[in-house]
Motif scaffolding. Sequence first.
Motif, PDB file in Angstrom:
ATOM      1  N   UNK A 323      -2.821   7.545   1.039  1.00  0.00           N
ATOM      2  CA  UNK A 323      -1.461   7.089   0.753  1.00  0.00           C
ATOM      3  C   UNK A 323      -1.477   5.678   0.176  1.00  0.00           C
ATOM      4  N   UNK A 324      -2.334   4.820   0.740  1.00  0.00           N
ATOM      5  CA  UNK A 324      -2.424   3.442   0.245  1.00  0.00           C
ATOM      6  C   UNK A 324      -2.939   3.408  -1.187  1.00  0.00           C
ATOM      7  N   UNK A 325      -3.956   4.224  -1.473  1.00  0.00           N
ATOM      8  CA  UNK A 325      -4.510   4.256  -2.827  1.00  0.00           C
ATOM      9  C   UNK A 325      -3.502   4.794  -3.832  1.00  0.00           C
ATOM     10  N   UNK A 344      -2.243  -1.971  12.780  1.00  0.00           N
ATOM     11  CA  UNK A 344      -3.203  -0.876  12.731  1.00  0.00           C
ATOM     12  C   UNK A 344      -3.267  -0.266  11.339  1.00  0.00           C
ATOM     13  N   UNK A 345      -2.127  -0.181  10.666  1.00  0.00           N
ATOM     14  CA  UNK A 345      -2.110   0.359   9.306  1.00  0.00           C
ATOM     15  C   UNK A 345      -2.955  -0.509   8.386  1.00  0.00           C
ATOM     16  N   UNK A 346      -2.858  -1.819   8.548  1.00  0.00           N
ATOM     17  CA  UNK A 346      -3.669  -2.725   7.731  1.00  0.00           C
ATOM     18  C   UNK A 346      -5.155  -2.499   7.969  1.00  0.00           C
ATOM     19  N   UNK A 347      -5.520  -2.241   9.221  1.00  0.00           N
ATOM     20  CA  UNK A 347      -6.930  -2.002   9.540  1.00  0.00           C
ATOM     21  C   UNK A 347      -7.413  -0.718   8.879  1.00  0.00           C
ATOM     22  N   UNK A 348      -6.546   0.290   8.842  1.00  0.00           N
ATOM     23  CA  UNK A 348      -6.900   1.557   8.213  1.00  0.00           C
ATOM     24  C   UNK A 348      -7.059   1.425   6.697  1.00  0.00           C
ATOM     25  N   UNK A 349      -6.193   0.642   6.087  1.00  0.00           N
ATOM     26  CA  UNK A 349      -6.046   0.711   4.630  1.00  0.00           C
ATOM     27  C   UNK A 349      -6.560  -0.511   3.876  1.00  0.00           C
ATOM     28  N   UNK A 350      -7.172  -1.468   4.574  1.00  0.00           N
ATOM     29  CA  UNK A 350      -7.561  -2.702   3.883  1.00  0.00           C
ATOM     30  C   UNK A 350      -8.555  -2.436   2.755  1.00  0.00           C
ATOM     31  N   UNK A 351      -9.479  -1.488   2.965  1.00  0.00           N
ATOM     32  CA  UNK A 351     -10.438  -1.173   1.900  1.00  0.00           C
ATOM     33  C   UNK A 351      -9.730  -0.560   0.700  1.00  0.00           C
ATOM     34  N   UNK A 352      -8.746   0.309   0.971  1.00  0.00           N
ATOM     35  CA  UNK A 352      -7.998   0.929  -0.123  1.00  0.00           C
ATOM     36  C   UNK A 352      -7.204  -0.116  -0.887  1.00  0.00           C
ATOM     37  N   UNK A 353      -6.610  -1.063  -0.167  1.00  0.00           N
ATOM     38  CA  UNK A 353      -5.848  -2.123  -0.824  1.00  0.00           C
ATOM     39  C   UNK A 353      -6.759  -2.956  -1.723  1.00  0.00           C
ATOM     40  N   UNK A 354      -7.954  -3.255  -1.239  1.00  0.00           N
ATOM     41  CA  UNK A 354      -8.895  -4.041  -2.037  1.00  0.00           C
ATOM     42  C   UNK A 354      -9.271  -3.295  -3.314  1.00  0.00           C
ATOM     43  N   UNK A 355      -9.439  -1.977  -3.193  1.00  0.00           N
ATOM     44  CA  UNK A 355      -9.793  -1.180  -4.367  1.00  0.00           C
ATOM     45  C   UNK A 355      -8.674  -1.218  -5.399  1.00  0.00           C
ATOM     46  N   UNK A 356      -7.422  -1.075  -4.918  1.00  0.00           N
ATOM     47  CA  UNK A 356      -6.275  -1.103  -5.829  1.00  0.00           C
ATOM     48  C   UNK A 356      -6.161  -2.466  -6.501  1.00  0.00           C
ATOM     49  N   UNK A 357      -6.333  -3.535  -5.706  1.00  0.00           N
ATOM     50  CA  UNK A 357      -6.244  -4.882  -6.264  1.00  0.00           C
ATOM     51  C   UNK A 357      -7.357  -5.138  -7.278  1.00  0.00           C
ATOM     52  N   UNK A 358      -8.570  -4.647  -6.969  1.00  0.00           N
ATOM     53  CA  UNK A 358      -9.682  -4.821  -7.899  1.00  0.00           C
ATOM     54  C   UNK A 358      -9.416  -4.081  -9.210  1.00  0.00           C
ATOM     55  N   UNK A 359      -8.823  -2.894  -9.085  1.00  0.00           N
ATOM     56  CA  UNK A 359      -8.489  -2.121 -10.286  1.00  0.00           C
ATOM     57  C   UNK A 359      -7.459  -2.864 -11.130  1.00  0.00           C
TER      58      UNK A 359
END
Length: 370
Positions: A323-325, A344-359
């Motif tokens: 969902x985050x991606x 807790x949501x941030x802990x789940x999705x922080x890697x996905x957020x980083x990927x989106x930001x990097x993109x």
Amino acid sequence: MKSRRRSTLPKYVSVEVDAKTGKSYVYFRRRGRAKVRMLDPPYSDEFNAQYHRLLRDEAPSKPAERADVVDGTFGWLVAQYYGSAEFKRLEARTQRVRRSIIESMLKEGVAAGGRGIAFADVPLEKMNGKAVRTLRDRKAFDEDGERTPEAANGRVKALRQVFAYAVADDDIALNSNPARDIPYLAPDGDGFHSWTTEEVRQYEARHPIGTKARLALALLLYTAQRRSDVVLLGRQHVRDGWLVFTQQKNKRRKPIHMQIPIVPALQAVLDRSPLGDVVWLVNDLGRPFTANGFGNKMRDWCDQAGLPHCSAHGLRKASATLLAEAGATEQQIMAMTGHTTSKEVNRYTKAARKKVLAEQAGELFKGHKM
């Protein structure tokens, strides 16, 4: 007019379907006794407790009291806590887990190696931050020297609740909570492994639509719910294409009422899968899974697919990550998972957020010439 039918429920329990509304109700019906409506989903901890009370024709039992405690000791405080409203309002499973954690601490000796006077006999004024830290650190590693921060933190959490009760209770009136400022130990890594898209596809290739294993995957992935909720989902929760239910975690203390859409991918699996009468997922005996039993079965299915590092809980993380991606906001993800805070949501999705930001950052390089 109601129609009644029996299924894979325990003895004396049956499902009645209201012909007018289509709603299902579960009853305990025994010859010579009044019919009793079961208040909780079949095979949940609360259902099992009510069922066995009805079998014994008993009223709800009271917590057992410790007969060997000395007033003013930690053991005495625990006995008061077990009889408190704070403890009684916890879910049955939470009560069992917390009792197990607390009882293990009561039996331990204060001296190094767990020798000497037991913590149960320690006066309350000596149950200070040092004592709490000692109890925490004894669970920081297992017998093989492996880190076990979850076990250590479980002790801190239990002690915080016991002492919070003591501070709030007028008769005990403890001055402060000695566990409040003792920090949790940092977890190893990010906890449960979050499934990747490739791992989901690998599992699907091993377990095609029409198998229980595939149904389990679809329910976990497309609802983003815990296994304790997934094992209780059934047609009685369906309302106009939505799943409407109350999450099992903290149901009695802080209930979270859920309404989530049945997405087409999930509906496609439901339409082509064998489903139980009361709940969709049933075991090999045709009965609903317990949460732990389902976790063990999911472990087997993952192993069969060559995914020994994957788990049921990892699919909940994967759902939030997907969902985050896809660009979902924190509030949208929380509406699906049932989390009440973004921590807790941030802990789940922080890697996905980083990927989106990097993109997004990568887009800035497009058109740049050296």
